[in-house]
Design a protein around this motif. Structure first.
Motif, PDB file in Angstrom:
ATOM      1  N   LEU A   1      35.539  56.614  40.102  1.00 43.95           N
ATOM      2  CA  LEU A   1      35.160  56.853  38.707  1.00 43.95           C
ATOM      3  C   LEU A   1      33.989  57.813  38.576  1.00 43.95           C
ATOM      4  O   LEU A   1      33.703  58.303  37.483  1.00 43.95           O
ATOM      5  N   ARG A   2      33.257  58.043  39.716  1.00 39.20           N
ATOM      6  CA  ARG A   2      32.162  59.010  39.775  1.00 39.20           C
ATOM      7  C   ARG A   2      30.971  58.608  38.908  1.00 39.20           C
ATOM      8  O   ARG A   2      30.262  59.448  38.360  1.00 39.20           O
ATOM      9  N   LYS A   3      30.750  57.306  38.755  1.00 40.12           N
ATOM     10  CA  LYS A   3      29.646  56.785  37.947  1.00 40.12           C
ATOM     11  C   LYS A   3      28.800  55.812  38.773  1.00 40.12           C
ATOM     12  O   LYS A   3      29.347  55.079  39.591  1.00 40.12           O
ATOM     13  N   PRO A   4      27.495  55.713  38.562  1.00 40.90           N
ATOM     14  CA  PRO A   4      26.681  56.597  37.712  1.00 40.90           C
ATOM     15  C   PRO A   4      26.405  57.943  38.354  1.00 40.90           C
ATOM     16  O   PRO A   4      26.124  58.921  37.680  1.00 40.90           O
TER      17      PRO A   4
ATOM     18  N   PRO B   1      28.209  60.454  41.442  1.00 44.32           N
ATOM     19  CA  PRO B   1      29.351  60.581  42.356  1.00 44.32           C
ATOM     20  C   PRO B   1      28.916  60.674  43.814  1.00 44.32           C
ATOM     21  O   PRO B   1      27.878  61.246  44.138  1.00 44.32           O
TER      22      PRO B   1
ATOM     23  N   SER C   1      23.839  48.504  34.176  1.00 47.73           N
ATOM     24  CA  SER C   1      23.140  48.234  35.430  1.00 47.73           C
ATOM     25  C   SER C   1      22.371  46.921  35.340  1.00 47.73           C
ATOM     26  O   SER C   1      22.271  46.308  34.273  1.00 47.73           O
TER      27      SER C   1
ATOM     28  N   THR D   1      33.364  52.597  41.695  1.00 46.83           N
ATOM     29  CA  THR D   1      32.527  53.121  40.604  1.00 46.83           C
ATOM     30  C   THR D   1      32.000  54.511  40.931  1.00 46.83           C
ATOM     31  O   THR D   1      32.087  55.424  40.109  1.00 46.83           O
ATOM     32  N   HIS D   2      31.458  54.689  42.123  1.00 44.51           N
ATOM     33  CA  HIS D   2      30.866  55.986  42.469  1.00 44.51           C
ATOM     34  C   HIS D   2      31.819  56.901  43.224  1.00 44.51           C
ATOM     35  O   HIS D   2      31.701  58.116  43.169  1.00 44.51           O
TER      36      HIS D   2
ATOM     37  N   SER E   1      29.607  50.150  33.719  1.00 51.03           N
ATOM     38  CA  SER E   1      28.860  50.931  32.732  1.00 51.03           C
ATOM     39  C   SER E   1      27.431  50.450  32.501  1.00 51.03           C
ATOM     40  O   SER E   1      26.623  51.170  31.926  1.00 51.03           O
TER      41      SER E   1
END
Length: 207
Positions: free
Chosen positions: A96-99, A101, A138, A92-93, A136
């Motif tokens: 996908l660089r979320k939420p 990076p 939390s 995710t981080h 997407s």
């Protein structure tokens, strides 16, 4: 594909029971039209050469290369069910660089982040929702829907994950099995990885 769903489901379940990575094997088996057991039996023995070395707790590494994402690498090693990229959700981080990076080439700080995601994922798995919603949404958003707090959900997830660790310890998977196959990381990466793994074990209270 024109393949009956029952056939796909049967093969999927067989792969799970045999500890086979369903992403890489299930599709090939279904497309072959052969019975899963017969298909695997007929794979040339050369295919298996060296494959035992590319596992974590007996489960083969999935498609995300550990040397390209250190949080993913740490998640493979500490997962309670073998090399599973979904346990710590580091993609995710890191990918996908979320939420927010993070540097995928660095192991620093990944112990704390992975533990938070492991707890969140364990909490999500205990709810009637898909774990991938965490890409997407939390725990804050989950908590509002459930009338609780994110901290309570995280604590619940932590309890679940620690229970899983207790189970695999009783099954013979000691702390020494929290490791990656030899040679998948460079010497410098391995040094950083080992330091962060020790930090992970310390934070989890495993040492």
């Amino acid at each position: 594909m024109g393949i009956p769903f029952d056939r796909i489901l049967e093969t999927y379940n067989y792969c799970l029971k045999q500890g086979i990575d369903i992403t890489t094997a299930c599709h090939c088996i279904v497309q072959s039209g052969m019975d899963a057991e017969k298909f695997l039996y007929n794979i040339p023995k050369e295919y298996y050469k060296g494959s035992d070395s590319l596992t974590v707790k007996g489960i083969e590494l999935p498609a995300f290369a550990p040397d390209g994402a250190m949080g993913v690498a740490l998640g493979y090693a500490t997962s309670t069910n073998g090399a599973d990229w979904t346990t710590a959700m580091a993609v995710t981080h890191e990918i996908l660089r979320k939420p927010v990076p993070t540097d995928r080439h660095s192991a620093e700080g990944k112990a704390v982040i992975n533990i938070a995601y492991e707890n969140a994922k364990a909490a999500a798995d205990s709810l009637p929702v898909c774990r991938y919603v965490l890409f997407s949404a939390s725990l804050e958003e989950y908590s509002k829907a459930l009338g609780t707090t994110a901290a309570q959900l995280a604590e619940c997830g932590n309890n679940i994950f620690m229970n899983e660790i207790g189970i695999i310890r009783r099954l013979g998977f000691g702390i020494e099995t929290d490791r990656l196959p030899e040679g998948v990381l460079s010497a410098q990466q391995q040094k950083e990885f080992d330091a962060e793994l020790k930090k992970y074990h310390r934070i989890r209270g495993l040492v």
